[in-house]
Enzyme design. Sequence first.
Site, PDB file in Angstrom:
ATOM      1  N   PRO A 140      57.364  25.289  57.301  1.00  0.00           N
ATOM      2  CG  PRO A 140      55.848  23.801  58.241  1.00  0.00           C
ATOM      3  CD  PRO A 140      56.994  23.874  57.258  1.00  0.00           C
ATOM      4  NE  ARG A 164      47.825  42.384  44.413  1.00  0.00           N
ATOM      5  CZ  ARG A 164      47.959  43.532  45.070  1.00  0.00           C
ATOM      6  NH1 ARG A 164      49.019  43.715  45.844  1.00  0.00           N
ATOM      7  NH2 ARG A 164      47.033  44.475  44.980  1.00  0.00           N
TER       8      ARG A 164
HETATM    9  C1  4FV Z   1      54.602  25.234  54.641  1.00  0.00           C
HETATM   10  C2  4FV Z   1      54.164  26.334  55.384  1.00  0.00           C
HETATM   11  C3  4FV Z   1      54.289  23.820  54.885  1.00  0.00           C
HETATM   12  C4  4FV Z   1      55.501  20.915  55.522  1.00  0.00           C
HETATM   13  C5  4FV Z   1      55.901  19.532  55.162  1.00  0.00           C
HETATM   14  C6  4FV Z   1      55.381  20.718  53.187  1.00  0.00           C
HETATM   15  C7  4FV Z   1      54.808  21.461  54.340  1.00  0.00           C
HETATM   16  C8  4FV Z   1      55.729  19.376  53.694  1.00  0.00           C
HETATM   17  N1  4FV Z   1      55.375  25.700  53.653  1.00  0.00           N
HETATM   18  N2  4FV Z   1      54.667  27.464  54.793  1.00  0.00           N
HETATM   19  N3  4FV Z   1      53.367  26.358  56.455  1.00  0.00           N
HETATM   20  N4  4FV Z   1      55.028  22.912  54.187  1.00  0.00           N
HETATM   21  O1  4FV Z   1      53.417  23.492  55.686  1.00  0.00           O
HETATM   22  O2  4FV Z   1      55.396  27.045  53.771  1.00  0.00           O
HETATM   23  O3  4FV Z   1      56.943  19.001  53.162  1.00  0.00           O
END
Ligand code: 4FV
Length: 248
Positions: free
Chosen positions: A88, A153
């Site tokens: 995130p 794509r």
């Molecule tokens: C996330 C997102 C996401 C956070 C902790 C994986 C998680 C756990 N990845 N965009 N939003 N990852 O929430 O890419 O490790």
Amino acid sequence: MKFVVLTIFPEMINPFLENGMLRLAVERGIIDARALNIRDYAEGKHRVTDDKPYGGGCGMVMKPEPLSRAIGAASEIAPTARRILLTPQGRPFDQAMAQDFAASDGLIFICGRYEGVDERICQGMVDEEVSIGDYVMTGGELAAMVIVDAVTRLLPGVLGGDESAEKDSFSGGLLEHAHYTRPSVFDGEGVPDVLMSGNHAEIEKWRRETSLIRTFLKRPDLLEQREFSREEKHVLTEWCRRIEDLVG
Ligand code: 4FV
């Protein structure tokens, strides 16, 4: 193009690669995509990949050693690939980033679980952090699949002749126009006459106009930086005039 997905749940990724457009892209040799199980790079009979956080607190953190070995193995498979950590905290993924990734020859995805991965991996073995949205998931796998799908794509030879990525939402900075197919009347609702006219110039004009108006109505933020064409200025001022006539 090579995709290597590092995960403790390869069974989430493999079915995704064995169906639909991804399967076609693999069969046509356009992409070489695989999942590597991080647990295969963990030590001990329990092959532990996570541990409790230094400093205490809830949750677990992914250990650096298995990740480091897995990233090493992935880099042997795709030596020039960019190493992407899904988090995130990453740069927001969008169509422009998809087009940029599609121009590269490989991506290695590090799918975190639990609270995340040890920071020494982020600092030492990650080229880019990418987020698919401001929410927290249980793992990075879904994010990796979103990116593999949106990038694949765009690769030449993936979308058939009758499909083209050029007219995609966002690729021209606008949302796509409405789509209709048979029957010509559904639930008492017809199809815009222009689409039945066979007049391709008029159809393309209608599609450009509806893309612009839909973007104005649904995602005005996408228009803030836009350099409007003369036709777009005319369409928008025409709409303003009609609205002014309405409100008098
Ligand atoms: C996330 C997102 C996401 C956070 C902790 C994986 C998680 C756990 N990845 N965009 N939003 N990852 O929430 O890419 O490790």
